[in-house]
Design an enzyme around this catalytic site. Structure first.
Site, PDB file in Angstrom:
ATOM      1  N   PRO A  90      26.844  -0.417  22.158  1.00  0.00           N
ATOM      2  CA  PRO A  90      26.284  -0.770  23.467  1.00  0.00           C
ATOM      3  C   PRO A  90      27.192  -1.662  24.298  1.00  0.00           C
ATOM      4  CG  PRO A  90      24.676  -1.141  21.722  1.00  0.00           C
ATOM      5  CD  PRO A  90      25.969  -0.854  21.052  1.00  0.00           C
ATOM      6  N   GLU A 117      22.734  -4.285  12.607  1.00  0.00           N
ATOM      7  CA  GLU A 117      22.711  -5.212  13.735  1.00  0.00           C
ATOM      8  C   GLU A 117      24.017  -5.201  14.512  1.00  0.00           C
ATOM      9  OE1 GLU A 117      21.387  -8.000  16.437  1.00  0.00           O
ATOM     10  OE2 GLU A 117      20.272  -6.842  14.951  1.00  0.00           O
ATOM     11  N   ARG A 155      33.463  20.929  24.846  1.00  0.00           N
ATOM     12  CA  ARG A 155      33.269  21.974  25.853  1.00  0.00           C
ATOM     13  C   ARG A 155      34.441  22.046  26.833  1.00  0.00           C
ATOM     14  NH1 ARG A 155      31.087  20.868  30.657  1.00  0.00           N
ATOM     15  NH2 ARG A 155      29.727  22.690  30.599  1.00  0.00           N
ATOM     16  N   ASP A 170      31.924  21.286  37.042  1.00  0.00           N
ATOM     17  CA  ASP A 170      30.757  20.531  36.603  1.00  0.00           C
ATOM     18  C   ASP A 170      30.537  19.298  37.459  1.00  0.00           C
ATOM     19  OD1 ASP A 170      29.968  22.118  34.519  1.00  0.00           O
ATOM     20  OD2 ASP A 170      31.087  21.040  33.001  1.00  0.00           O
TER      21      ASP A 170
END
Length: 245
Positions: A90, A117, A155, A170
């Site tokens: 994160p 954690e 991809r 895209d």
């Protein structure tokens, strides 16, 4: 491309890698996946890979030894490549299409997926080359994030998509969101397809697509426009829409 994934739950990846485009990419030898349980590399007699944090606090922290040894072994197996070692976290840089395109140029990727954690800081500072976050939220582990990144990278590999222009056009690849698409029937429940896409005039169709792409970005993700150098025509279109508001 060779992709190693260091995880405590390699079985999580089996369904993803055996479906759809990711499966076809491996069958066509564009990529090879290798999910690995890094618990196999621990020197702890109880097979532990985590420990309590120094200084106290909630949760457990992944120890450096299993991951350092695992990455050393993977590098030794593929001596001719310099892998990107990616920590799913994160605290990492926000993931973007630009990053996906950058990673798609590599020959060897190693993903580290934590499930506790946090990580011993020495893993961040001395082992990994990239820290990536797929969003401002916290998941149970790094596995789902790694799947997202791997899908977006694979991809882009040559020959993986049936039409190579698909990836080029895209959303985000051009800096803008993608334009609307339509298919048959021409009329559906009173809703019609725009005449321009049926006109056969490819120049007009392309102009319409560019304009709709810009408009959709302006309406949904105006923050993206702040990073772009717009043409004079695009600036005129934006001014018209702003005046309409």
């Amino acid at each position: 491309m060779h992709i190693d994934i260091l995880t405590l739950f390699p079985e999580m990846f089996h369904g993803v890698f055996n479906s759809s485009i990711l499966k076809k990419a491996e069958e066509n030898n564009a990529v090879q996946y290798n999910p690995i349980n890094f618990r196999d590399y621990t020197d702890n007699k109880h097979q532990k890979v985590d420990d309590y944090p120094y200084g106290g606090g909630a949760g457990m922290v992944l120890a450096p030894q299993p991951l350092f040894d695992a990455v050393d072994h993977l590098k030794e197996q593929r001596k001719n490549t310099a892998p990107r070692v990616i920590l799913m976290c994160p605290q990492g840089e926000p993931y973007t299409q630009e990053k996906a395109e950058e990673l798609s140029e590599e020959d060897h990727l190693i993903f580290i997926c934590g499930h506790y954690e946090g990580y011993d800081e020495r893993i961040r500072t001395h082992l990994v080359t990239d820290e990536i976050s797929i969003g401002d939220y916290v998941l149970t582990g790094g596995e789902l994030g790694a799947m997202v990144v791997i899908d977006s990278v694979v991809r882009l590999l040559p020959g993986v998509l049936g039409n190579n222009e698909s990836a080029i056009k895209d959303s985000f690849s051009t800096g803008l969101l993608e334009h609307p698409h339509y298919t048959r029937p021409r009329e559906f429940r009173g809703l019609s397809v725009p005449d321009v896409v049926l006109s056969g005039n490819h120049q007009k169709i392309e102009e319409w697509r560019q304009k709709e792409s810009l408009k959709r970005t302006y309406e949904r993700r105006p923050d993206l426009l702040e990073k772009m150098e717009l043409t004079d025509e695009q600036k005129r279109w934006l001014q018209v829409w702003k005046n309409e508001k």
